[in-house]
Design an enzyme around this catalytic site. Sequence first.
Site, PDB file in Angstrom:
ATOM      1  N   GLY A  61     -17.983   9.552 -14.353  1.00  0.00           N
ATOM      2  CA  GLY A  61     -17.365   9.219 -13.372  1.00  0.00           C
ATOM      3  C   GLY A  61     -16.763  10.611 -12.826  1.00  0.00           C
ATOM      4  O   GLY A  61     -16.368  11.392 -13.499  1.00  0.00           O
ATOM      5  N   SER A  62     -16.677  10.651 -11.333  1.00  0.00           N
ATOM      6  CA  SER A  62     -15.847  11.617 -10.697  1.00  0.00           C
ATOM      7  C   SER A  62     -14.561  11.271 -11.031  1.00  0.00           C
ATOM      8  O   SER A  62     -13.862  10.704 -11.430  1.00  0.00           O
ATOM      9  CB  SER A  62     -16.199  11.739  -9.474  1.00  0.00           C
ATOM     10  OG  SER A  62     -17.635  11.858  -9.011  1.00  0.00           O
ATOM     11  N   GLY A  63     -13.656  12.459 -10.541  1.00  0.00           N
ATOM     12  CA  GLY A  63     -12.228  12.440 -10.946  1.00  0.00           C
ATOM     13  C   GLY A  63     -11.808  13.347 -12.237  1.00  0.00           C
ATOM     14  O   GLY A  63     -10.751  13.361 -12.482  1.00  0.00           O
ATOM     15  N   HIS A  64     -12.977  13.888 -12.790  1.00  0.00           N
ATOM     16  CA  HIS A  64     -12.567  14.558 -14.001  1.00  0.00           C
ATOM     17  C   HIS A  64     -12.981  16.314 -13.948  1.00  0.00           C
ATOM     18  O   HIS A  64     -12.996  16.619 -14.898  1.00  0.00           O
ATOM     19  CB  HIS A  64     -13.428  14.188 -15.087  1.00  0.00           C
ATOM     20  CG  HIS A  64     -13.147  12.660 -15.637  1.00  0.00           C
ATOM     21  ND1 HIS A  64     -11.882  12.243 -15.635  1.00  0.00           N
ATOM     22  CD2 HIS A  64     -14.068  11.614 -15.649  1.00  0.00           C
ATOM     23  CE1 HIS A  64     -11.935  10.903 -16.102  1.00  0.00           C
ATOM     24  NE2 HIS A  64     -13.173  10.424 -15.789  1.00  0.00           N
ATOM     25  N   LYS A 109     -20.793  10.376 -23.097  1.00  0.00           N
ATOM     26  CA  LYS A 109     -19.408  10.161 -23.464  1.00  0.00           C
ATOM     27  C   LYS A 109     -19.397   8.679 -23.803  1.00  0.00           C
ATOM     28  O   LYS A 109     -19.925   7.926 -23.072  1.00  0.00           O
ATOM     29  CB  LYS A 109     -18.166  10.608 -22.395  1.00  0.00           C
ATOM     30  CG  LYS A 109     -18.234  11.949 -22.030  1.00  0.00           C
ATOM     31  CD  LYS A 109     -17.136  12.128 -21.184  1.00  0.00           C
ATOM     32  CE  LYS A 109     -17.188  11.477 -19.844  1.00  0.00           C
ATOM     33  NZ  LYS A 109     -18.198  11.738 -18.955  1.00  0.00           N
ATOM     34  N   ASP A 137     -21.328   4.423 -19.243  1.00  0.00           N
ATOM     35  CA  ASP A 137     -22.080   5.514 -19.715  1.00  0.00           C
ATOM     36  C   ASP A 137     -23.129   5.193 -20.420  1.00  0.00           C
ATOM     37  O   ASP A 137     -24.425   5.548 -20.208  1.00  0.00           O
ATOM     38  CB  ASP A 137     -21.255   6.597 -19.942  1.00  0.00           C
ATOM     39  CG  ASP A 137     -20.462   7.094 -18.909  1.00  0.00           C
ATOM     40  OD1 ASP A 137     -19.935   6.280 -18.052  1.00  0.00           O
ATOM     41  OD2 ASP A 137     -19.597   8.399 -19.197  1.00  0.00           O
ATOM     42  N   HIS A 149      -9.347   8.029 -17.828  1.00  0.00           N
ATOM     43  CA  HIS A 149      -9.161   7.216 -16.645  1.00  0.00           C
ATOM     44  C   HIS A 149      -7.934   6.592 -16.392  1.00  0.00           C
ATOM     45  O   HIS A 149      -7.993   5.698 -15.547  1.00  0.00           O
ATOM     46  CB  HIS A 149     -10.314   6.315 -16.782  1.00  0.00           C
ATOM     47  CG  HIS A 149     -11.710   6.461 -17.371  1.00  0.00           C
ATOM     48  ND1 HIS A 149     -12.248   6.217 -18.308  1.00  0.00           N
ATOM     49  CD2 HIS A 149     -12.522   7.331 -16.568  1.00  0.00           C
ATOM     50  CE1 HIS A 149     -13.494   6.914 -18.390  1.00  0.00           C
ATOM     51  NE2 HIS A 149     -13.576   7.694 -17.269  1.00  0.00           N
TER      52      HIS A 149
END
Length: 332
Positions: A55-58, A106, A111, A220
């Site tokens: 996911g984006s945001g990391h 991960k 995922d 998250h």
Amino acid sequence: MAPFFQNSADRLVPDALAGFARAHADLVALDPEHGFLAARHPAGSRLVGLVSGGGSGHEPLHAGFVGAGMLDAACPGRIFTSPHNRQVYEASLAVARRGGVLHLVKNYTGDRINFGIAAERLAHRGIPCASVLVDDDVASDSAGTGTGRRGTGGTVLIEKVLGGAADTGLGLAELQALGTGLAARCRTLSVASAAHTSPATGEPAFRLGREETEYGVGIHGERAARTVPAAGLRPLVERMAGELLQALGPAAGDPVLILVNGLGGTTSLELYGICGELVRVLEKQRIGVARTLVGSYVTALDMRGFSLTLLAADWMTLKYYDAPVRTAALRW
């Protein structure tokens, strides 16, 4: 809470990817149709391509680690959401070498499912594919957790070591065995004093009092099993280091690679102070600190928090870790 600087919540990720590809056009190329980034100048010595994603945001995970000496491709999903199996499949096709492709995954349900589907599709094309599961999060290591330990900060160290190893021409089975061994010797623990802000709502994911710490938070924004009183930095780091060493088990006495990682809203000033406290604890217990990496490498948007990662490292691990790397977020 202050709003995000964005055209809209739906445009935040694609706009960022386009901007990232322009800013680092010497390192990466964006496939806008299939939504992945690929390295422009991977080592010609590689027999196996390395693909990761999540996911984006990391950020900078994973796009920031695409380039020479590290990942061949990264597949960013939407905010805190797994990439689609089509992204993973197309990225894998683009960077697979004659020895195949290794997926670095991960340990999250989405995922695992999407990388697994992509691997099945690759097999139908006759492309060898294997995976390494990163599951370093101590806080989610319990019988009550269906999926087991989450994959968190240790992902960066494992991707770097495997990148150095891939550049020496190791084959698919060798890289998978190396990665699996690294994951077994790597543990992470995260804490936060404030949650991240949702780009969609502008509200925090959860709320804490001024004198509270979320102990064992997820990247998250998953709430921890424990919310503890804020007790000062030194006792907090001592407690975290103790749990990490206990979780490492027999490897706890080996020299370690350490990552002091900011979760998005923590300053460098704080992170270096945290690093000093962690090194003090380890040296007091006569554990050698082989390498240190300090910065915000696996974030959770703007979360006020940090994670500590220990990776028990032998001489070969350090050799691959020290190998040259040139990515947007890591280079030496």
